[in-house]
Design an enzyme around this catalytic site. Structure first.
Site, mmCIF file in Angstrom:
data_model
loop_
_atom_site.group_PDB
_atom_site.id
_atom_site.type_symbol
_atom_site.label_atom_id
_atom_site.label_comp_id
_atom_site.label_asym_id
_atom_site.label_seq_id
_atom_site.Cartn_x
_atom_site.Cartn_y
_atom_site.Cartn_z
ATOM 1 C CB SER A 142 -0.957 -0.062 1.196
ATOM 2 O OG SER A 142 -1.935 0.939 1.130
ATOM 3 C CG ASP A 284 -6.049 -3.262 -4.577
ATOM 4 O OD1 ASP A 284 -6.833 -2.376 -4.180
ATOM 5 O OD2 ASP A 284 -4.841 -3.276 -4.291
ATOM 6 C CG HIS A 313 -5.638 -1.905 -0.805
ATOM 7 N ND1 HIS A 313 -4.793 -1.636 -1.860
ATOM 8 C CD2 HIS A 313 -5.151 -1.217 0.268
ATOM 9 C CE1 HIS A 313 -3.827 -0.824 -1.456
ATOM 10 N NE2 HIS A 313 -4.020 -0.548 -0.168
ATOM 11 C CG ASP A 314 -7.252 -4.500 4.227
ATOM 12 O OD1 ASP A 314 -6.447 -3.580 3.959
ATOM 13 O OD2 ASP A 314 -8.159 -4.380 5.073
#
Length: 336
Positions: A142, A284, A313-314
């Site tokens: 990220s 994502d 995304h995590d």
């Protein structure tokens, strides 16, 4: 405040707060006078050193043997885990502008805009202080991936390789749209004297972008409950529980600073000379896989691993098994 480098290199766990020398001139203008940088180094003494950087909520404690859940990457990094601290030493930092021990905005204060280049420069000065000439790798996810790319562009001689997970060379406009609304909520609440409530709302909205629609469909496909005369949906309870928890641990001003830093991020990928392994998640929402493929086309030495995960995304926080073979390269083993 500044620990002796030899003590650090001979300890399994060491941490400190480094005062950067002189003035740190910032990429977007302005400067910080002798800013502080919190750091923590953990793992087998004498092993190659890997910097691990996460999202804007990450901090210097990447993993902790005695209190595993204190580490922000505790499911992935540690003894015998996907990124094995018995084989490498892990260096983590508190970002400038954040809510840790590094210099950041005070409550109600004014703080200059920060760039991923500024974080990379602070990290380089920390390496000088610790007398770490060259890193085995920077593993960034990220926002941390953005900082890793900035470091690879400006300090390529100081790192052997980069592993960049869900971080591109610039922010996608749709992701900037979501974060802009989050920042507007937080600023409105600050101006209204309800800063914690605003941060709770902003974080709740952010959480809706971190995961995939498929995950939410499975986890929250239940009917709402009636609470205090109104319907409350399961996904609503989840989002605001996470928002409340976040608001107890982070300053709204730090959230605003680092959220903006993500959207200001822009590096010249053609100048990132460090060999770079990219990890893209097909689900994502914040960093579309098309952006990671485009980044690959601009990198002089790049490789792309495409993964699928309902965590979206995590995924970098959850998909230890999928990441483990990619991390093998930091031990000198070719990644699969």
């Amino acid at each position: 405040m500044n620990s002796a480098p030899q003590e650090v290199l001979n300890s399994d766990v060491a941490h400190g707060v480094f005062q950067l020398p002189g003035r740190l001139s910032l990429h977007h203008g302005g400067s910080l006078e002798q800013p502080l940088l919190g750091w923590r180094l953990a793992g087998r003494a004498g092993a190659p050193i890997v910097v691990a950087l996460g999202g804007i909520s990450a901090h210097q404690c990447v993993f902790d043997r005695s209190q595993p859940r204190d580490g922000w990457w505790h499911e992935v990094v540690g003894p015998g885990l996907a990124l094995d601290s018995d084989r490498v030493r892990i260096l983590g930092i508190d970002y400038l502008g954040g809510s840790g021990e590094s210099t950041g905005p005070a409550a109600g204060g004014v703080f200059p805009s920060l760039s991923s280049y500024d974080q990379a420069q602070a990290l380089c000065l920390l390496l000088d202080h610790l007398k770490i000439e060259r890193l085995r790798a920077i593993v960034g996810a990220s926002y941390g991936g953005m900082v890793a790319l900035a470091f690879g562009e400006t300090h390529a001689a100081r790192v052997e390789q980069l592993i960049v997970i869900s971080g591109a060379d610039r922010a996608h406009p749709m992701a900037t749209a979501w974060r802009s609304v989050q920042r507007r909520i937080a600023r409105f609440a600050l101006g209204s004297g309800r800063s914690a409530d605003g941060l709770e709302l902003a974080r709740a909205l952010a959480m809706a972008t971190y995961r995939s629609p498929d995950e939410f469909a499975v986890r929250f496909d239940q009917p709402p409950r009636q609470i205090d005369g109104r319907f409350v949906f399961p996904v609503e309870e989840y989002l605001f529980a996470r928002g409340r928890d976040y608001a107890t641990r982070y300053r709204p001003e730090s959230f605003l600073c680092l959220s903006e830093s993500i959207d200001l991020h822009s590096v010249d990928a053609t100048r990132v000379k460090t060999p770079t392994s990219l990890v893209a998640i097909r689900e994502d929402q914040l960093v579309p896989i098309a952006d990671m493929r485009a980044l690959l086309s601009r990198l002089p030495q790049g490789r792309l691993h495409e993964l699928s995960s309902t965590h979206g995304h995590d995924a970098f926080l959850k998909e230890a098994a999928a990441l483990e073979p990619i991390f093998k390269s930091v031990y000198g083993v070719p990644s699969s």
